[in-house]
Design an enzyme around this catalytic site. Structure first.
Site, PDB file in Angstrom:
ATOM      1  N   HIS A  24       0.871  -1.177   0.000  1.00  0.00           N
ATOM      2  CA  HIS A  24       0.000   0.000   0.000  1.00  0.00           C
ATOM      3  C   HIS A  24       0.916   1.237   0.000  1.00  0.00           C
ATOM      4  CE1 HIS A  24      -2.909   2.859   1.775  1.00  0.00           C
ATOM      5  NE2 HIS A  24      -3.862   2.001   1.504  1.00  0.00           N
TER       6      HIS A  24
ATOM      7  N   ASP B 115       2.582  -4.613   8.250  1.00  0.00           N
ATOM      8  CA  ASP B 115       1.352  -3.861   8.028  1.00  0.00           C
ATOM      9  C   ASP B 115       0.196  -4.865   8.087  1.00  0.00           C
ATOM     10  OD1 ASP B 115      -0.901  -2.744   6.924  1.00  0.00           O
ATOM     11  OD2 ASP B 115       0.104  -1.907   5.160  1.00  0.00           O
TER      12      ASP B 115
ATOM     13  N   GLN C 183      -5.067  -5.492   6.719  1.00  0.00           N
ATOM     14  CA  GLN C 183      -6.047  -6.461   6.211  1.00  0.00           C
ATOM     15  C   GLN C 183      -6.141  -7.703   7.083  1.00  0.00           C
ATOM     16  OE1 GLN C 183      -8.190  -5.832   3.942  1.00  0.00           O
ATOM     17  NE2 GLN C 183      -7.264  -3.956   3.166  1.00  0.00           N
TER      18      GLN C 183
ATOM     19  N   LYS D 135     -10.911  -1.216   9.621  1.00  0.00           N
ATOM     20  CA  LYS D 135     -10.882  -2.440   8.798  1.00  0.00           C
ATOM     21  C   LYS D 135     -11.372  -3.637   9.608  1.00  0.00           C
ATOM     22  CE  LYS D 135      -8.412  -0.471   5.297  1.00  0.00           C
ATOM     23  NZ  LYS D 135      -7.138  -0.541   4.599  1.00  0.00           N
TER      24      LYS D 135
ATOM     25  N   CYS E 278      -4.541   2.407  -4.233  1.00  0.00           N
ATOM     26  CA  CYS E 278      -3.435   2.805  -3.339  1.00  0.00           C
ATOM     27  C   CYS E 278      -2.187   1.968  -3.545  1.00  0.00           C
ATOM     28  CB  CYS E 278      -3.834   2.724  -1.863  1.00  0.00           C
ATOM     29  SG  CYS E 278      -5.030   3.940  -1.390  1.00  0.00           S
TER      30      CYS E 278
HETATM   31  C1  LIG Z   1      -6.124   0.285   4.488  1.00  0.00           C
HETATM   32  C2  LIG Z   1      -4.710  -0.074   4.431  1.00  0.00           C
HETATM   33  C3  LIG Z   1      -3.716   0.820   4.836  1.00  0.00           C
HETATM   34  C4  LIG Z   1      -4.023   2.237   5.274  1.00  0.00           C
HETATM   35  O1  LIG Z   1      -4.844   2.286   6.406  1.00  0.00           O
HETATM   36  P1  LIG Z   1      -5.358   3.707   6.942  1.00  0.00           P
HETATM   37  O2  LIG Z   1      -6.407   3.353   7.942  1.00  0.00           O
HETATM   38  O3  LIG Z   1      -5.914   4.428   5.752  1.00  0.00           O
HETATM   39  O4  LIG Z   1      -4.200   4.416   7.523  1.00  0.00           O
HETATM   40  C5  LIG Z   1      -2.421   0.387   4.788  1.00  0.00           C
HETATM   41  N1  LIG Z   1      -2.098  -0.843   4.390  1.00  0.00           N
HETATM   42  C6  LIG Z   1      -3.019  -1.745   4.010  1.00  0.00           C
HETATM   43  C7  LIG Z   1      -2.604  -3.125   3.600  1.00  0.00           C
HETATM   44  C8  LIG Z   1      -4.361  -1.387   4.007  1.00  0.00           C
HETATM   45  O5  LIG Z   1      -5.274  -2.266   3.615  1.00  0.00           O
END
Ligand SMILES: *Cc1c(COP(=O)(O)O)cnc(C)c1O
Length: 413
Positions: A124, A201, A204, A227, A370
């Site tokens: 992302h 990260d 998800q 999320k 993104c």
């Molecule tokens: C949604 C997402 C982000 C960003 O999250 P924010 O809540 O917009 O800061 C980063 N990495 C992944 C894999 C995402 O799905």
């Protein structure tokens, strides 16, 4: 496995799912962008502002203590949810993006000219740009793990990239486009052999995969409430206590200080050292309700129900001629992929398809999602992404594919 009735019960907890879009029932399948909030989260918002609203940590009055206790209880709940060792390892941020920025900024004093940082080409933007900026500032080098044509990380290339020059490896647990679950335990252990920190990260993964920070032995793990059926604008940075104690604060001001004189300031202990200013108190407190929602259903039930949706999605997709549709991130083993599907109708632009689907009541994401470097890799300007959640149904998948047939007819004329 959940019955249709059970899913209907779950759906009934989400008032937004009863909305009509251009007089069609809403089919919300943009869950990788954000998930909807159940009634208990929405009610908790109202309760907070009706009964509790107050600033935390400062006042010693009744409401302030109540708000502080409720907020700190959620910190404990999150510690428990991801099995972190200490509650002080849970820092509240605005979300995944801010958590990554915080780490990139707070460790920057450790990065020297010629050092290396490793990410993958399927990240992302929020897990690309902060590292690019840091590398530019410090004359460090950003190294990229490539993927194969099915979207899997080329682990053999990671093994060539990692070295004693590597200072941090920052990888998504699950790609928000391909849905592929990365072998993070292997990456974490390998990186540690070379003395590198690892950030995962987990945006998800957080509502789909059972997480155990102590087993993973990861240095930083980041995610957002929205999320996982919670509100926007609130998230977490998990960091190992020993590292958090070593690295610099990210922002400066109230809440994060111990003593301030006009000459010198000393900082609070973790986690407060990293939480300058009034936090998103209501966001944190209602997030606690979203975590209860996930715990009540159970991650393993969420996972197996979504696998059922994935299987059905693939079955319908396979009934379309290969010349007409392209799926990115293919895998035979659906237990290694979350129910996130990015695709294109080959003859048509994703925006045209998306806008007709919208008219039919279907919420999908279209565009670069993104992840422009990933779009470049697949040589497309954009994709259509359908991402499913616990409240989606087989009937909605049927409606999506029936609608795609309609789209083809409309766009052909
Ligand atoms: C949604 C997402 C982000 C960003 O999250 P924010 O809540 O917009 O800061 C980063 N990495 C992944 C894999 C995402 O799905």
């Amino acid at each position: 496995m959940f019955s249709e009735r059970k899913i209907q019960e779950i759906r009934n907890q989400f008032p937004i799912l009863k909305e009509k879009i251009y007089s069609n029932p809403l089919v919300y399948i943009d869950n990788a962008a954000t998930t909807q909030n159940p009634l208990k989260v929405i009610k908790a918002y109202k309760y907070y502002y009706t009964k509790i609203n107050s600033n935390v940590h400062r006042g010693s009055h009744f409401l302030s203590i109540k708000a502080t206790t409720k907020m700190e209880n959620v910190r404990k709940k999150i510690r428990n949810f991801i099995n972190a060792k200490y509650t002080s390892e849970i820092l509240f941020t605005k979300g995944t993006t801010e958590s990554i920025n915080l780490v990139a900024s707070s460790i920057s004093f450790m990065i020297k000219k010629g050092d290396e940082i490793i990410i993958s080409c399927a990240e992302h933007h929020s897990n690309i740009v902060p590292w690019q900026v840091l590398c530019n500032k410090k004359e460090a080098i950003l190294k990229i793990i490539p993927i194969n044509e099915n979207g899997k990380l080329k682990i053999e290339d990671f093994e060539l990239l990692i070295s004693y020059k590597t200072k941090i490896v920052s990888i998504s647990h699950v790609s928000n486009i391909l849905g592929i679950i990365n072998p993070i335990k292997y990456i974490i252990d390998k990186s540690h052999e070379y003395g590198s920190y690892v950030l995962i990260d987990g945006a998800q993964a957080i509502s789909n995969i059972d997480l155990d920070m102590q087993y993973l032995d990861v240095d930083f793990y980041v995610f957002s409430a929205h999320k996982m059926y919670g509100p926007t604008g609130i998230g977490v940075l998990y960091g190992k206590k020993s590292i958090l104690n070593k690295i610099n604060p990210y922002q400066f001001g109230g809440e994060m200080i111990k003593n301030v004189s006009l000459k010198k300031t000393t900082y609070s202990e973790i986690p407060f050292k990293f939480e300058a200013g009034t936090p998103n108190i209501v966001g944190i407190i209602v997030w606690g309700k979203a975590i209860e929602f996930v715990e009540d259903i159970g991650i393993s039930n969420i996972k197996s129900y979504k696998e059922k949706l994935s299987k059905y999605f693939i079955k319908r997709l396979n009934s379309i001629n290969e010349n007409e549709i392209e799926l990115y991130g293919k895998t035979k083993n659906l237990s290694k992929k979350l129910s996130i599907f990015s695709f294109n109708l080959k003859k048509f632009h994703c925006f045209d398809v998306g806008s007709i689907l919208d008219r039919l009541g279907i919420a999908v994401r279209t565009g670069h999602l993104c992840a422009q470097p990933l779009m470049k890799f697949f040589n497309v300007s954009g994709m259509i992404r359908a991402s499913f959640s616990i409240y989606n149904t087989i009937k909605e998948i049927d409606y999506l594919f029936d609608s795609l047939l309609k789209v083809k007819k409309i766009l052909k004329n």
